[in-house]
Motif scaffolding. Structure first.
Motif, PDB file in Angstrom:
ATOM      1  N   TYR A 194       0.833  -1.196   0.000  1.00 22.57           N
ATOM      2  CA  TYR A 194       0.000   0.000   0.000  1.00 22.57           C
ATOM      3  C   TYR A 194       0.872   1.251   0.000  1.00 22.57           C
ATOM      4  CZ  TYR A 194      -3.267   3.536   1.694  1.00 22.57           C
ATOM      5  OH  TYR A 194      -4.009   4.672   1.837  1.00 22.57           O
ATOM      6  N   GLU A 229       0.715   5.649  -0.273  1.00 26.10           N
ATOM      7  CA  GLU A 229      -0.157   6.818  -0.189  1.00 26.10           C
ATOM      8  C   GLU A 229       0.635   8.012  -0.724  1.00 26.10           C
ATOM      9  OE1 GLU A 229      -2.874   6.833   2.721  1.00 26.10           O
ATOM     10  OE2 GLU A 229      -3.547   8.842   2.207  1.00 26.10           O
ATOM     11  N   THR A 230       0.037   8.779  -1.615  1.00 26.17           N
ATOM     12  CA  THR A 230       0.759   9.898  -2.224  1.00 26.17           C
ATOM     13  C   THR A 230      -0.210  11.032  -2.553  1.00 26.17           C
ATOM     14  OG1 THR A 230       2.262  10.503  -4.025  1.00 26.17           O
ATOM     15  CG2 THR A 230       0.528   8.950  -4.581  1.00 26.17           C
ATOM     16  N   ASP A 231       0.363  12.189  -2.843  1.00 30.16           N
ATOM     17  CA  ASP A 231      -0.482  13.279  -3.339  1.00 30.16           C
ATOM     18  C   ASP A 231      -0.819  13.037  -4.808  1.00 30.16           C
ATOM     19  OD1 ASP A 231      -0.512  14.892  -0.987  1.00 30.16           O
ATOM     20  OD2 ASP A 231       1.558  15.467  -1.417  1.00 30.16           O
ATOM     21  N   TYR A 249      -9.369   8.325  -6.847  1.00 34.37           N
ATOM     22  CA  TYR A 249      -8.665   8.324  -5.556  1.00 34.37           C
ATOM     23  C   TYR A 249      -7.491   7.347  -5.512  1.00 34.37           C
ATOM     24  CZ  TYR A 249     -11.549   4.224  -4.282  1.00 34.37           C
ATOM     25  OH  TYR A 249     -12.159   2.996  -4.247  1.00 34.37           O
ATOM     26  N   GLY A 250      -7.124   6.789  -6.641  1.00 32.18           N
ATOM     27  CA  GLY A 250      -5.943   5.926  -6.632  1.00 32.18           C
ATOM     28  C   GLY A 250      -5.922   4.960  -7.795  1.00 32.18           C
ATOM     29  N   ARG A 273      -3.025   5.054  -3.091  1.00 32.85           N
ATOM     30  CA  ARG A 273      -4.054   6.068  -2.876  1.00 32.85           C
ATOM     31  C   ARG A 273      -3.465   7.424  -3.226  1.00 32.85           C
ATOM     32  NH1 ARG A 273      -8.115   7.476   2.096  1.00 32.85           N
ATOM     33  NH2 ARG A 273      -6.289   8.278   3.164  1.00 32.85           N
ATOM     34  N   ALA A 274      -4.163   8.178  -4.083  1.00 38.54           N
ATOM     35  CA  ALA A 274      -3.607   9.448  -4.561  1.00 38.54           C
ATOM     36  C   ALA A 274      -4.711  10.481  -4.697  1.00 38.54           C
ATOM     37  CB  ALA A 274      -2.947   9.235  -5.919  1.00 38.54           C
ATOM     38  N   LYS A 275      -4.342  11.727  -4.404  1.00 41.55           N
ATOM     39  CA  LYS A 275      -5.318  12.819  -4.523  1.00 41.55           C
ATOM     40  C   LYS A 275      -5.489  13.264  -5.960  1.00 41.55           C
ATOM     41  CE  LYS A 275      -4.366  14.345   0.154  1.00 41.55           C
ATOM     42  NZ  LYS A 275      -3.427  15.115   0.968  1.00 41.55           N
ATOM     43  N   THR A 306     -10.851  14.359   2.615  1.00 43.29           N
ATOM     44  CA  THR A 306     -10.523  12.955   2.872  1.00 43.29           C
ATOM     45  C   THR A 306     -10.925  12.101   1.677  1.00 43.29           C
ATOM     46  OG1 THR A 306     -11.097  13.450   5.139  1.00 43.29           O
ATOM     47  CG2 THR A 306     -10.747  11.122   4.600  1.00 43.29           C
ATOM     48  N   ASP A 322     -11.106   5.274   1.588  1.00 46.91           N
ATOM     49  CA  ASP A 322     -10.072   4.276   1.885  1.00 46.91           C
ATOM     50  C   ASP A 322     -10.042   3.254   0.756  1.00 46.91           C
ATOM     51  OD1 ASP A 322      -9.177   5.251   4.302  1.00 46.91           O
ATOM     52  OD2 ASP A 322     -10.842   4.300   5.398  1.00 46.91           O
TER      53      ASP A 322
END
Lengths: 573, 94
Positions: free
Chosen positions: A6, A8-10, A171-172, A187-189, A414, A417
């Motif tokens: 997993y 997580e990034t911008d 979101y990803g 997961r990315a913005k 947010t 998930d």
């Protein structure tokens, strides 16, 4: 056991070529966290040709009127036969001088080594000498270096197979490494799709699928993923071909025509002026169209003729050609041909979905003036996007997307998930191909796709042929779960083959809708052989419908973004 | 129309000279198509061209090889191509 790594990034960027890297730079400058997934292993080469760059199209704003953005923008409707998103094209052209200076500041030397000045040439129908001819062997090295210095996380030999989207918001994504077999949920913005054009789509002279003008490893992954996530695509009916030495689909046409090469038919006639008053300086689509016509008229073979050029020009040509394609001199040598003194037989290349042989139209994911697609948080740039096209288009639109997403990321609250159980079927469905036996592999799927595209969706289209092609392509889609992969590398090819087929379906669907001919054989409907200016100053937009591709049209007096649901929702709110 | 050439036995585009190859891994690293596989950290094994029919003939492996051990060789159907270009230009169904 969790089967996913997993992250997580911008920002997640799919593709580390010029567009993806240029999108990464402003994001990194803004302090955002960036992950890049790349099927190759290096950031030092261009994503469309793997080598350096021999020319770069730009307005420089050096003083003369022709060198201003406004002058070029005025010519864009004519250059694109009026199928262009002027809002985005204007933004790209306005940004050209700034992005050019920025690339220079990264260390790229665009100046001629001999004269110390820019060597600017006119080609492809452009109304000024906008192409800088230069030794761009290290062009991408400098850009890649900046991305590395910015500390982006780069996942090499990693293919993104699915985007994660909810309520029209990205979101990803899900990806896998085809060397190690590791799977990733990221997961990315914001996600930037910059995975290039669609190749391996139709047959060429050598009959070898991977002998393509641009990278055969660019297989419309971005377009296919974007489509599945609900993004709107445009201009998918427009195809692009080039002229290549027969037997080797290679780049180099720009260098040839800008330095003064001729094309002659079997009678020795220099025929290009019959097709365009600019002769060999016409747009690429016109050049390809002329050669297609000469072959259909029985005037082939067609030859490249450089015999009239000065030694200085020939030297420059010889040098330039190997910057773009290192092995071209070796090809001529093995062939035993000296292009300086002899005619070289040429062919029309295979087709690709990229930019339809003209600058600033572009085929692929429709974007707005910030590089954002119809899906919120999903950006696109380079050959997979509309408007963008060629190295400069990729650089500028990539940079626009990179700046555009900063605001989006900062405004993001947010994100949903990532539910590993919910994405597990993506992995399981993919890995199931490794367990299939039988004789239906990615090669068989691609062969069937290429045959159909070549025969019925290629340069001569009609209603009946396109419907026939769609039937075949739908039947092939049904067989996709059967596809067999021998190993992880083969699994990557399975995903590519599915993406190629899907792009072919989108191309055929859009081609069926556009009941006119536009830009010669970029979209030649033999049952509607003329341009229809009254009814077809329109974009053909394709998006995912309930039962397959849904096709709509939109007048070119609109920006494509006017058709995006997110804007309609915003307007209603 | 001619079928696509897939049989890897047809042609190996990348020739590696086993006498001059220093088994360094750079060709594996640079290949954009993931065709060249070199066992990492083993100076005894040569790189293997695992998927020769997927080669783009870009020659990046040749340019990066520190000992010029690689030669890119084009197959006959590229160098002496006999395809009738008109066969690539589609079928017209009435």
């Amino acid at each position: 056991m969790n089967k996913f790594n997993y992250l997580e990034t911008d920002v997640l960027i799919v593709g580390g070529g010029v567009a993806g890297s240029m999108a990464a730079i402003p994001a990194l400058e803004a302090g955002l966290k960036v992950v890049i997934c790349e099927k190759g292993k290096v950031l030092d080469h261009c994503g469309s040709i793997g080598c350096g760059v021999d020319h770069y199209l730009t307005v420089m704003d050096t003083g003369p009127e022709w060198d201003t953005p406004e002058f070029l923008i005025r010519h864009v409707p004519e250059l694109t036969d009026h199928i262009v998103d002027m809002a985005v094209a204007s933004k790209v052209i306005h940004e050209m001088p700034r992005v050019f200076r920025k690339i220079e500041a990264l260390g790229v030397d665009f100046k001629d080594r001999k004269t110390g000045d820019y060597y600017r040439l006119r080609s492809f129908g452009l109304p000024g000498t906008y192409h800088i001819n230069f030794d761009g062997t290290d062009f991408k090295k400098h850009i890649g270096e900046r991305v590395r210095k910015g500390k982006a996380t780069v996942l090499m030999r990693t293919m993104v197979v699915q985007l994660l989207e909810r309520d029209n918001r990205i979101y990803g994504a899900v990806a896998f490494n085809f060397r190690t077999g590791e799977w990733f949920t990221i997961r990315a913005k914001a996600v930037v799709l910059a995975a290039g054009d669609v190749n391996r789509l139709s047959k060429n002279a050598s009959g070898m699928a991977f002998d393509s003008w641009h990278f055969p490893y660019n297989t419309g992954d971005a377009q296919a993923m974007g489509y599945r996530a609900g993004a709107v695509l445009a201009n998918m009916e427009s195809v692009e071909a080039t002229l290549t030495p027969k037997g080797f689909s290679t780049q180099g046409l720009n260098a040839l025509v800008s330095l003064g090469a001729y094309f002659v038919n079997k009678s020795g006639e220099r025929f290009m002026f019959r097709y365009d008053k600019k002769g060999e300086n016409a747009r690429r689509a016109v050049l390809a169209d002329a050669v297609i016509n000469e072959y259909l008229l029985g005037n082939g073979p067609v030859y490249l003729d450089c015999r009239h050029l000065s030694q200085e020009m020939l030297d420059r040509m010889e040098y330039t050609l190997q910057v773009d394609r290192y092995t071209l001199p070796a090809f001529y040598k093995q062939k035993g041909v000296n292009f300086r003194e002899e005619l070289v037989e040429i062919s029309v290349s295979e087709l690709s979905i990229r930019r339809s042989g003209v600058y600033f139209r572009g085929s692929g994911l429709a974007v707005d003036t910030h590089g954002e697609t119809s899906v919120i948080g999903l950006y696109a740039a380079g050959d997979c996007a509309t408007v963008s096209g060629g190295i400069a288009g990729a650089a500028v639109l990539g940079h626009i997307a990179g700046e555009g997403l900063v605001h989006r990321v900062r405004a993001t609250g947010t994100l949903p998930d990532i539910d590993a159980a919910a994405v597990e079927p993506v992995r399981a469905e993919s890995m199931a191909h490794l367990k299939r036996d039988g004789d239906f592999g990615w090669r068989q799927l691609e062969d069937a796709t290429r045959e159909t595209v070549t025969d019925y969706v290629g340069v001569r289209r009609n209603d009946k042929g396109l419907r026939l092609a769609l039937q075949t392509l739908h039947a092939l889609a049904k067989r996709e779960p059967e596809l067999k992969a021998d190993d992880l590398h083969g699994l990557m090819r399975v995903h590519e083959a599915k993406n190629i087929r899907l792009n072919a379906e989108l191309m055929a669907s859009a081609s069926l809708a556009r009941t006119e001919t536009r830009t010669g054989s970029a979209h030649w409907r033999i049952d509607h052989p003329q341009p229809d200016e009254q009814h077809w100053r329109k974009f053909v937009l394709v998006s995912r419908g309930a039962d397959g591709p849904q096709v709509e049209t939109l007048g070119t007096d609109h920006a494509m973004a006017d058709a995006f649901a997110r804007n309609k929702t915003a307007a209603a709110a | 129309m001619k079928k696509t050439v897939h049989n890897p036995a047809v042609h190996n585009p990348i020739l590696i000279n086993p006498d001059t190859c220093v088994k360094c891994n750079l060709c594996d690293w640079i290949c954009p198509g993931d065709l060249i596989y070199k066992e990492e950290d083993n100076r005894d094994t040569l790189p293997v061209i695992k998927y020769p029919d997927e080669c783009w003939y870009c020659g990046l492996c040749q340019t990066i090889c520190p000992t010029q051990a690689i030669t890119v060789v084009f197959p006959d159907n590229m160098v002496h191509n006999k395809t009738d270009v008109a066969t690539l230009l589609g079928k017209v169904v009435d």
